[in-house]
Design a protein around this motif. Structure first.
Motif, PDB file in Angstrom:
ATOM      1  N   ALA A  23       0.821  -1.207   0.000  1.00  0.00           N
ATOM      2  CA  ALA A  23       0.000   0.000   0.000  1.00  0.00           C
ATOM      3  C   ALA A  23       0.859   1.263   0.000  1.00  0.00           C
ATOM      4  N   GLU A  24       1.973   1.253   0.718  1.00  0.00           N
ATOM      5  CA  GLU A  24       2.832   2.434   0.767  1.00  0.00           C
ATOM      6  C   GLU A  24       3.428   2.738  -0.604  1.00  0.00           C
ATOM      7  N   ALA A  25       3.857   1.712  -1.309  1.00  0.00           N
ATOM      8  CA  ALA A  25       4.406   1.926  -2.648  1.00  0.00           C
ATOM      9  C   ALA A  25       3.315   2.410  -3.600  1.00  0.00           C
ATOM     10  N   LEU A  26       2.124   1.855  -3.483  1.00  0.00           N
ATOM     11  CA  LEU A  26       1.024   2.280  -4.345  1.00  0.00           C
ATOM     12  C   LEU A  26       0.701   3.755  -4.157  1.00  0.00           C
ATOM     13  N   ALA A  27       0.856   4.242  -2.936  1.00  0.00           N
ATOM     14  CA  ALA A  27       0.531   5.647  -2.650  1.00  0.00           C
ATOM     15  C   ALA A  27       1.457   6.612  -3.377  1.00  0.00           C
ATOM     16  N   THR A  28       2.601   6.136  -3.851  1.00  0.00           N
ATOM     17  CA  THR A  28       3.551   6.998  -4.553  1.00  0.00           C
ATOM     18  C   THR A  28       3.380   6.943  -6.069  1.00  0.00           C
ATOM     19  N   VAL A  29       2.497   6.090  -6.548  1.00  0.00           N
ATOM     20  CA  VAL A  29       2.286   5.948  -7.995  1.00  0.00           C
ATOM     21  C   VAL A  29       1.489   7.145  -8.508  1.00  0.00           C
ATOM     22  N   LYS A  30       1.933   7.729  -9.610  1.00  0.00           N
ATOM     23  CA  LYS A  30       1.299   8.906 -10.173  1.00  0.00           C
ATOM     24  C   LYS A  30       0.826   8.638 -11.607  1.00  0.00           C
ATOM     25  N   GLY A  31      -0.337   9.162 -11.934  1.00  0.00           N
ATOM     26  CA  GLY A  31      -0.826   9.100 -13.302  1.00  0.00           C
ATOM     27  C   GLY A  31      -1.347   7.753 -13.726  1.00  0.00           C
ATOM     28  N   MET A  32      -1.624   6.878 -12.769  1.00  0.00           N
ATOM     29  CA  MET A  32      -2.141   5.548 -13.070  1.00  0.00           C
ATOM     30  C   MET A  32      -3.196   5.165 -12.033  1.00  0.00           C
ATOM     31  N   THR A  33      -4.106   4.303 -12.411  1.00  0.00           N
ATOM     32  CA  THR A  33      -5.083   3.763 -11.472  1.00  0.00           C
ATOM     33  C   THR A  33      -4.421   2.646 -10.675  1.00  0.00           C
ATOM     34  N   THR A  34      -4.679   2.594  -9.387  1.00  0.00           N
ATOM     35  CA  THR A  34      -4.012   1.605  -8.537  1.00  0.00           C
ATOM     36  C   THR A  34      -5.023   0.814  -7.711  1.00  0.00           C
ATOM     37  N   ALA A  35      -4.611  -0.374  -7.300  1.00  0.00           N
ATOM     38  CA  ALA A  35      -5.417  -1.203  -6.410  1.00  0.00           C
ATOM     39  C   ALA A  35      -4.501  -2.091  -5.595  1.00  0.00           C
ATOM     40  N   GLN A  36      -4.798  -2.239  -4.319  1.00  0.00           N
ATOM     41  CA  GLN A  36      -4.020  -3.143  -3.475  1.00  0.00           C
ATOM     42  C   GLN A  36      -4.589  -4.543  -3.636  1.00  0.00           C
ATOM     43  N   VAL A  37      -3.774  -5.448  -4.142  1.00  0.00           N
ATOM     44  CA  VAL A  37      -4.225  -6.806  -4.444  1.00  0.00           C
ATOM     45  C   VAL A  37      -3.114  -7.795  -4.101  1.00  0.00           C
ATOM     46  N   ASP A  38      -3.499  -8.892  -3.469  1.00  0.00           N
ATOM     47  CA  ASP A  38      -2.614 -10.033  -3.261  1.00  0.00           C
ATOM     48  C   ASP A  38      -2.843 -10.986  -4.427  1.00  0.00           C
ATOM     49  N   VAL A  39      -1.867 -11.110  -5.311  1.00  0.00           N
ATOM     50  CA  VAL A  39      -2.076 -11.898  -6.530  1.00  0.00           C
ATOM     51  C   VAL A  39      -2.224 -13.388  -6.260  1.00  0.00           C
ATOM     52  N   SER A  40      -1.927 -13.828  -5.042  1.00  0.00           N
ATOM     53  CA  SER A  40      -2.138 -15.232  -4.701  1.00  0.00           C
ATOM     54  C   SER A  40      -3.581 -15.512  -4.291  1.00  0.00           C
ATOM     55  N   ASP A  41      -4.379 -14.459  -4.125  1.00  0.00           N
ATOM     56  CA  ASP A  41      -5.789 -14.580  -3.746  1.00  0.00           C
ATOM     57  C   ASP A  41      -6.620 -14.561  -5.028  1.00  0.00           C
ATOM     58  N   ARG A  42      -7.042 -15.737  -5.480  1.00  0.00           N
ATOM     59  CA  ARG A  42      -7.702 -15.848  -6.787  1.00  0.00           C
ATOM     60  C   ARG A  42      -8.986 -15.028  -6.854  1.00  0.00           C
ATOM     61  N   ASP A  43      -9.764 -15.009  -5.798  1.00  0.00           N
ATOM     62  CA  ASP A  43     -11.009 -14.241  -5.813  1.00  0.00           C
ATOM     63  C   ASP A  43     -10.720 -12.744  -5.893  1.00  0.00           C
ATOM     64  N   ALA A  44      -9.722 -12.287  -5.139  1.00  0.00           N
ATOM     65  CA  ALA A  44      -9.356 -10.872  -5.184  1.00  0.00           C
ATOM     66  C   ALA A  44      -8.854 -10.486  -6.570  1.00  0.00           C
ATOM     67  N   VAL A  45      -8.076 -11.359  -7.187  1.00  0.00           N
ATOM     68  CA  VAL A  45      -7.582 -11.096  -8.536  1.00  0.00           C
ATOM     69  C   VAL A  45      -8.734 -11.009  -9.530  1.00  0.00           C
ATOM     70  N   SER A  46      -9.677 -11.910  -9.409  1.00  0.00           N
ATOM     71  CA  SER A  46     -10.826 -11.901 -10.324  1.00  0.00           C
ATOM     72  C   SER A  46     -11.595 -10.586 -10.228  1.00  0.00           C
ATOM     73  N   ARG A  47     -11.800 -10.113  -9.001  1.00  0.00           N
ATOM     74  CA  ARG A  47     -12.508  -8.837  -8.821  1.00  0.00           C
ATOM     75  C   ARG A  47     -11.692  -7.683  -9.400  1.00  0.00           C
ATOM     76  N   PHE A  48     -10.401  -7.688  -9.108  1.00  0.00           N
ATOM     77  CA  PHE A  48      -9.540  -6.616  -9.623  1.00  0.00           C
ATOM     78  C   PHE A  48      -9.547  -6.584 -11.141  1.00  0.00           C
ATOM     79  N   MET A  49      -9.358  -7.729 -11.771  1.00  0.00           N
ATOM     80  CA  MET A  49      -9.293  -7.779 -13.231  1.00  0.00           C
ATOM     81  C   MET A  49     -10.608  -7.309 -13.851  1.00  0.00           C
ATOM     82  N   ALA A  50     -11.713  -7.772 -13.307  1.00  0.00           N
ATOM     83  CA  ALA A  50     -13.018  -7.370 -13.856  1.00  0.00           C
ATOM     84  C   ALA A  50     -13.208  -5.863 -13.739  1.00  0.00           C
ATOM     85  N   ASN A  51     -12.855  -5.303 -12.595  1.00  0.00           N
ATOM     86  CA  ASN A  51     -13.023  -3.861 -12.388  1.00  0.00           C
ATOM     87  C   ASN A  51     -12.091  -3.058 -13.292  1.00  0.00           C
ATOM     88  N   ALA A  52     -10.843  -3.506 -13.388  1.00  0.00           N
ATOM     89  CA  ALA A  52      -9.870  -2.771 -14.197  1.00  0.00           C
ATOM     90  C   ALA A  52     -10.265  -2.772 -15.672  1.00  0.00           C
TER      91      ALA A  52
END
Length: 254
Positions: A41-70
């Motif tokens: 989350a701390e690294a994401l807070a420094t990202v500029k000019g892009m859409t960001t989301a905190q996601v654990d890529v090992s969590d398949r359900d979280a990844v599915s939600r992130f991909m669909a939303n993105a």
């Protein structure tokens, strides 16, 4: 050089720091629309000019939600960059903790399946669809005392080649990037762990690593990003199914 990536819709996993940060910023600077996920989350807070989301890529359900939303928010997808990975444990195979093996394969390999399965439908609708998977030179030459990492990165190459064969008829290309010794905190920690394991200095461990490299310098994250940008552009439209080393001609990982 204008690579014609303006408006290109891109997802980069673990894109808030290191190699991923260079890749995501490279696409952004070319005018692409970029969505970045990361567990930090701390690294994401420094990202500029892009859409960001905190996601654990090992969590398949979280990844599915992130991909669909993105994909929905960007109105489609043109390029998926599977960059997420961890170094995994260092040690003799008989000493590797089973949980360390499982975690390494999950983050370095299974996470790419988690994202790709959610991306294919949107990529089929793209006029310039591509998948770029980060492997490692360890996926080509092996890596003593780093068996979980090497096994996962060999798996990435097999996964990538299979995707190229399967998705090529739909106009989607898939390639793997194999970095060698990359400048940054992760590489430093890997060498420190190996030095400790072998009971020698960091300097000796680093020198041994470079003794097997023709160009005796670290690869930079920007060089990896540049390769990704080319592959995602129409200039790379006939490059698929390749495991492309960016490693200074490394013959062995020591």
């Amino acid at each position: 050089m204008d690579l014609g990536l303006r408006g290109h819709r891109v997802i980069v996993t673990a894109g808030a720091s290191g190699i991923g940060r260079a890749i995501s910023e490279g696409f952004r600077d070319e005018g692409a629309v970029v969505t970045v996920c990361d567990i930090d989350a701390e690294a994401l807070a420094t990202v500029k000019g892009m859409t960001t989301a905190q996601v654990d890529v090992s969590d398949r359900d979280a990844v599915s939600r992130f991909m669909a939303n993105a994909i929905s928010d960007m109105g489609g997808l043109d390029c998926l960059v599977n960059n997420a990975g961890i170094a995994g444990p260092t040690g003799a195979v008989e000493d590797i903790p089973p949980d360390g093996w499982d975690d390494t394969l999950t983050v370095c390999l299974t996470s790419q399946f988690n994202t790709t399965r959610c991306a294919v439908e949107a990529l089929k609708a793209s006029a310039n669809g591509s998948i770029i998977n980060l492997s490692s030179l360890a996926g080509r030459v092996g890596f003593a005392l780093r068996s979980p990492y090497a096994a996962a990165k060999w798996g990435v190459i097999g996964f990538t080649k299979s995707l190229a064969l399967e998705l090529g008829p739909h106009g989607i290309r898939a390639n793997a990037i194999l970095p060698g010794l990359v400048a940054g905190d992760r590489q430093r920690r890997v060498l420190e762990a190996k030095a400790q394991r072998l009971g020698q200095t960091y300097e000796a461990t680093e020198a041994e690593a470079f003794s097997h490299v023709s160009i005796k310098d670290y690869v930079t994250p920007q060089q990896i990003a540049d390769q990704c940008l080319f592959l995602a552009s129409t200039r790379g439209r006939t490059i698929s199914g390749q495991a492309i080393s960016v490693c200074g001609d490394t013959q062995k990982l020591a």
